[in-house]
Design a protein around this motif. Structure first.
Motif, mmCIF file in Angstrom:
data_model
loop_
_atom_site.group_PDB
_atom_site.id
_atom_site.type_symbol
_atom_site.label_atom_id
_atom_site.label_comp_id
_atom_site.label_asym_id
_atom_site.label_seq_id
_atom_site.Cartn_x
_atom_site.Cartn_y
_atom_site.Cartn_z
ATOM 1 N N ARG A 257 0.811 -1.217 0.000
ATOM 2 C CA ARG A 257 0.000 0.000 0.000
ATOM 3 C C ARG A 257 0.843 1.265 0.000
ATOM 4 O O ARG A 257 0.417 2.314 -0.449
ATOM 5 N N SER A 258 2.051 1.191 0.536
ATOM 6 C CA SER A 258 2.939 2.357 0.539
ATOM 7 C C SER A 258 4.369 1.869 0.627
ATOM 8 O O SER A 258 4.635 0.696 0.919
ATOM 9 N N SER A 259 5.306 2.788 0.362
ATOM 10 C CA SER A 259 6.721 2.421 0.420
ATOM 11 C C SER A 259 7.163 2.096 1.843
ATOM 12 O O SER A 259 8.219 1.492 2.038
ATOM 13 N N ASP A 260 6.355 2.510 2.836
ATOM 14 C CA ASP A 260 6.716 2.241 4.226
ATOM 15 C C ASP A 260 6.181 0.901 4.731
ATOM 16 O O ASP A 260 6.516 0.483 5.831
ATOM 17 N N ALA A 261 5.305 0.264 3.943
ATOM 18 C CA ALA A 261 4.745 -1.008 4.375
ATOM 19 C C ALA A 261 5.853 -2.056 4.440
ATOM 20 O O ALA A 261 6.551 -2.279 3.447
ATOM 21 N N PRO A 262 6.044 -2.703 5.592
ATOM 22 C CA PRO A 262 7.157 -3.646 5.728
ATOM 23 C C PRO A 262 6.949 -4.926 4.923
ATOM 24 O O PRO A 262 5.828 -5.403 4.763
ATOM 25 N N ILE A 263 8.044 -5.452 4.415
ATOM 26 C CA ILE A 263 8.062 -6.742 3.735
ATOM 27 C C ILE A 263 9.064 -7.617 4.473
ATOM 28 O O ILE A 263 10.216 -7.212 4.667
ATOM 29 N N SER A 264 8.622 -8.775 4.902
ATOM 30 C CA SER A 264 9.472 -9.668 5.699
ATOM 31 C C SER A 264 9.802 -10.921 4.912
ATOM 32 O O SER A 264 8.926 -11.517 4.269
ATOM 33 N N VAL A 265 11.064 -11.305 4.974
ATOM 34 C CA VAL A 265 11.532 -12.529 4.324
ATOM 35 C C VAL A 265 12.093 -13.437 5.413
ATOM 36 O O VAL A 265 13.010 -13.042 6.151
ATOM 37 N N HIS A 266 11.537 -14.630 5.552
ATOM 38 C CA HIS A 266 11.944 -15.565 6.593
ATOM 39 C C HIS A 266 12.541 -16.816 5.953
ATOM 40 O O HIS A 266 12.009 -17.338 4.968
ATOM 41 N N ILE A 267 13.636 -17.295 6.544
ATOM 42 C CA ILE A 267 14.283 -18.524 6.082
ATOM 43 C C ILE A 267 14.417 -19.451 7.281
ATOM 44 O O ILE A 267 14.952 -19.054 8.331
ATOM 45 N N ALA A 268 13.950 -20.684 7.142
ATOM 46 C CA ALA A 268 14.046 -21.631 8.258
ATOM 47 C C ALA A 268 13.972 -23.054 7.729
ATOM 48 O O ALA A 268 13.321 -23.319 6.706
ATOM 49 N N ALA A 269 14.650 -23.960 8.430
ATOM 50 C CA ALA A 269 14.549 -25.381 8.097
ATOM 51 C C ALA A 269 13.188 -25.881 8.557
ATOM 52 O O ALA A 269 12.722 -25.554 9.649
ATOM 53 N N HIS A 270 12.556 -26.667 7.707
ATOM 54 C CA HIS A 270 11.213 -27.167 8.023
ATOM 55 C C HIS A 270 11.138 -28.607 7.519
ATOM 56 O O HIS A 270 10.986 -28.860 6.329
ATOM 57 N N ALA A 271 11.292 -29.542 8.481
ATOM 58 C CA ALA A 271 11.360 -30.966 8.121
ATOM 59 C C ALA A 271 12.530 -31.184 7.160
ATOM 60 O O ALA A 271 13.657 -30.825 7.469
ATOM 61 N N ALA A 272 12.266 -31.747 5.974
ATOM 62 C CA ALA A 272 13.347 -32.045 5.025
ATOM 63 C C ALA A 272 13.533 -30.943 3.993
ATOM 64 O O ALA A 272 14.247 -31.138 3.008
ATOM 65 N N VAL A 273 12.902 -29.789 4.224
ATOM 66 C CA VAL A 273 12.994 -28.702 3.254
ATOM 67 C C VAL A 273 13.452 -27.422 3.942
ATOM 68 O O VAL A 273 13.424 -27.308 5.162
ATOM 69 N N ILE A 274 13.867 -26.482 3.104
ATOM 70 C CA ILE A 274 14.126 -25.121 3.569
ATOM 71 C C ILE A 274 12.917 -24.289 3.155
ATOM 72 O O ILE A 274 12.553 -24.261 1.972
#
Length: 351
Positions: A257-274
């Motif tokens: 909605r705006s340039s200030d709206a946060p975007i989050s990127v999460h990386i985590a191991a989950h069972a046999a996948v990333i």
């Protein structure tokens, strides 16, 4: 691409006209058959005409018409008493004509299948060119942006900054070269598929580098990367994975909605996948549109006023499939969208 039935009234009228002509032909041939002597089997061969006419239908039904012709051909042999020939001989002659009807029906079906395959191949090639243009255009944006900044800062740019920007231009040019090389190799295979490289990729490092570059080039300041201190490796093609993540992040930026709206990127191991999750706080996607956003060239209501060809998520899904991964999209209108990519972990931890 999933679409509703949008056949124009003109096409529907034309199809009804063809169907009417077929049934008139079948009826006329049957009347001629019962009017003539049953030993005359020319009428039975004439049933091939309406079967051939079915090629002009939107969805040909040659086997249905052949079955109708078969029934009428047999019925015609009993409509008028036979003359000198025994009934067995009359039926034998008619069965020869019936066999011809079915041969014609098979040929019509084969020809229709060939036409459909050619149309699908043409559509595939059109989409492939559009996707290729989309991805090369993304890399060219990097080159254009960096060249513009170099021109503006030419008088006061430091040697280190000059080197860094030149390296980004070189990297983008290599991406274009890599895409073209893959397309040429795929064309030599003749199947239109882009081959995928296989090696251990540090997905955390890949995303960190990508996000830093996007923050500078696209002015995407409010992007947060959340990852554990432990390095996470997936097996795949670094260039394609970079394009995958770049498409999703840029989509999140575009529809926030705006340039200030946060975007989050999460990386985590989950069972046999990333598991890589990209979450925005944009306008979200309507429930009825969510199943269609992966389709090529589909652009939802929220895309009005924004540029794009509707190919980003389609290409993303193809890359995920090529890596034996899984793509999930969750969205709430007014709350935002969460894109989840599960990629198999790499057994090798050495890139």
């Amino acid at each position: 691409m999933r679409t509703k039935n949008t056949e124009s009234p003109r096409l529907l009228v034309s199809n009804r006209s063809v169907e009417l002509a077929i049934w008139l032909s079948i009826g006329s041939i049957f009347l001629f058959d019962i009017w003539t002597h049953p030993e005359n089997v020319s009428a039975c061969f004439a049933y091939a005409i309406p079967i051939l006419l079915s090629l002009f239908e939107l969805k040909p039904r040659p086997f249905f018409y052949a079955a109708t012709a078969t029934a009428l051909s047999i019925a015609g042999s009993f409509a008028v008493p036979s003359g000198d020939l025994p009934l067995a001989a009359v039926l034998a002659n008619r069965f020869i004509a019936i066999a011809t009807q079915w041969v014609v029906a098979v040929l019509v079906k084969v020809q229709y299948r060939r036409q459909v395959d050619m149309q699908q191949q043409a559509e595939y090639q059109r989409r492939f060119v559009a996707i290729l243009s989309h991805e090369i255009g993304t890399a060219l944006t990097t080159i254009t942006g960096q060249a513009y900044r170099l021109a503006r800062l030419s008088e006061r740019i430091s040697p280190n900054d000059l080197k860094a920007r030149a390296e980004k231009i070189r990297s983008a040019a290599e991406r274009i070269e890599g895409i073209v090389g893959r397309v040429q190799f795929a064309s030599s295979l003749g199947d239109g598929t882009i081959p995928v490289g296989r090696r251990a990729i540090d997905v955390g490092l890949l995303l960190a580098t990508l996000l830093d570059q996007l923050k500078e080039e696209q002015r995407c300041g409010n992007i947060e990367l959340h990852a554990s201190s432990e390095r996470q490796f997936v097996e795949g093609d670094e260039m394609l994975l970079r394009q995958l993540f770049e498409n999703i992040v840029l989509n999140s930026v575009k529809y926030s909605r705006s340039s200030d709206a946060p975007i989050s990127v999460h990386i985590a191991a989950h069972a046999a996948v990333i598991r890589i999750s990209i979450v925005d706080r944009g306008g979200g996607i309507a429930p009825d549109e969510l199943p269609m956003v992966r389709e090529p060239f589909y652009r939802g209501k929220s895309s009005r006023g924004t540029s794009g060809a509707g190919l980003g998520l389609y290409f993303v899904e193809r890359i995920v499939e090529a890596h034996n991964g899984r793509l999930l999209i969750e969205s709430d209108v007014g709350a935002g969208t969460r894109v989840i990519i599960d990629l198999p972990q790499s057994r090798d931890t050495k890139p």
